[in-house]
Enzyme design. Structure first.
Site, PDB file in Angstrom:
ATOM      1  N   ILE A 159      -7.279   7.900  -1.510  1.00  0.00           N
ATOM      2  CA  ILE A 159      -7.128   6.463  -1.541  1.00  0.00           C
ATOM      3  C   ILE A 159      -7.866   6.012  -0.392  1.00  0.00           C
ATOM      4  CG2 ILE A 159      -4.945   6.760  -0.313  1.00  0.00           C
ATOM      5  CD1 ILE A 159      -4.035   4.267  -1.229  1.00  0.00           C
ATOM      6  N   SER A 160      -8.747   5.180  -0.561  1.00  0.00           N
ATOM      7  CA  SER A 160      -9.666   4.751   0.594  1.00  0.00           C
ATOM      8  C   SER A 160      -9.101   4.083   1.565  1.00  0.00           C
ATOM      9  CB  SER A 160     -11.044   3.904  -0.003  1.00  0.00           C
ATOM     10  OG  SER A 160     -11.791   4.560  -0.891  1.00  0.00           O
ATOM     11  N   GLN A 161      -9.827   4.289   2.817  1.00  0.00           N
ATOM     12  CA  GLN A 161      -8.981   3.346   3.923  1.00  0.00           C
ATOM     13  C   GLN A 161      -9.034   1.989   3.923  1.00  0.00           C
ATOM     14  OE1 GLN A 161     -12.989   4.317   6.454  1.00  0.00           O
ATOM     15  NE2 GLN A 161     -11.830   3.234   7.678  1.00  0.00           N
ATOM     16  N   ARG A 208       0.914  -0.987   0.137  1.00  0.00           N
ATOM     17  CA  ARG A 208      -0.188   0.078   0.035  1.00  0.00           C
ATOM     18  C   ARG A 208       0.855   1.281  -0.073  1.00  0.00           C
ATOM     19  NH1 ARG A 208      -5.180   1.693   1.134  1.00  0.00           N
ATOM     20  NH2 ARG A 208      -5.454   3.593   2.523  1.00  0.00           N
TER      21      ARG A 208
END
Length: 213
Positions: free
Chosen positions: A65-67, A39
């Protein structure tokens, strides 16, 4: 400050056990993909040490960027077996794309911002993914020449499911996305059964808006 290998692994394990497993992510294939995809390579360099924190992070073009939890939840909800053709609306950083590709799906990903699509393409090629197809364009129109899709995932908010995406969803297919007003959406699962939509609301969420022409 350098994000050392040890620090990265500690942060990753915390993500997997505290942010994902403890909150109900139980699909071992999804967890394995989340463990494998780096990530930190999908976030701005100055945010690398926060890459595995359970929070959304800003990226270029005013996007996020999503959790990790949201990525894992949406991926788990797709019920991927490894052979599905998947349409992703909103490539963004390419992180969700990589998770989908890691699970063996053939992924078609649309992004409105050419800069983000180009960056994501470099990252995905560098990591060796060959089952990903990227395009710059209006996500609300989908990718008709590659349809039908067994799965469709929207990572940008829309008030309702765009008609073109519904048309491109295969029979018995599954679509998931954040639907509702700009300030708050409901993550909703839509299944196509005998040509009809069966809706299953999930959790409240807030995504950046889908940009249509």
């Amino acid at each position: 400050m350098t994000f050392s290998h040890t620090s990265r692994e500690v942060a990753k394990q915390q993500m997997l056990h505290q942010h994902l497993r403890a909150r109900g992510i139980a699909d071992e294939r999804v967890l394995a993909a989340m463990a494998l995809v780096p990530r930190e390579q999908f976030v701005p360099e100055n945010e690398a040490q926060r890459a595995y924190a359970d929070e959304a992070l800003a990226i270029d073009c005013g996007q996020t960027i999503s959790q990790p939890y949201m990525v894992a939840l949406m991926t788990q909800t797709l019920e991927l077996l490894g052979h599905e053709r998947v349409l992703e609306i909103g490539t963004g950083s390419g992180y969700q794309t990589a998770i989908l590709a890691e699970l063996g799906a053939e992924v078609y990903s649309l992004e409105r911002h050419a800069h983000l699509s180009e960056q994501a393409g470099v990252r995905l090629r560098t990591l060796g993914y060959t089952n990903v197809h990227l395009r710059v364009g209006d996500g609300s129109l989908g990718w008709p020449e590659a349809a039908p899709f067994e799965r469709i995932i929207l990572t940008a908010a829309a008030r309702h499911c765009p008609p073109a995406l519904w048309q491109q969803l295969a029979e018995n297919g599954l679509l998931i996305g954040p639907f509702g007003p700009t300030d708050q959406q409901i993550l909703t699962i839509i299944r196509k059964i005998d040509g009809r939509a069966e809706l299953q609301p999930s959790i409240g969420c807030r995504f950046v808006p889908l940009v249509a022409d």
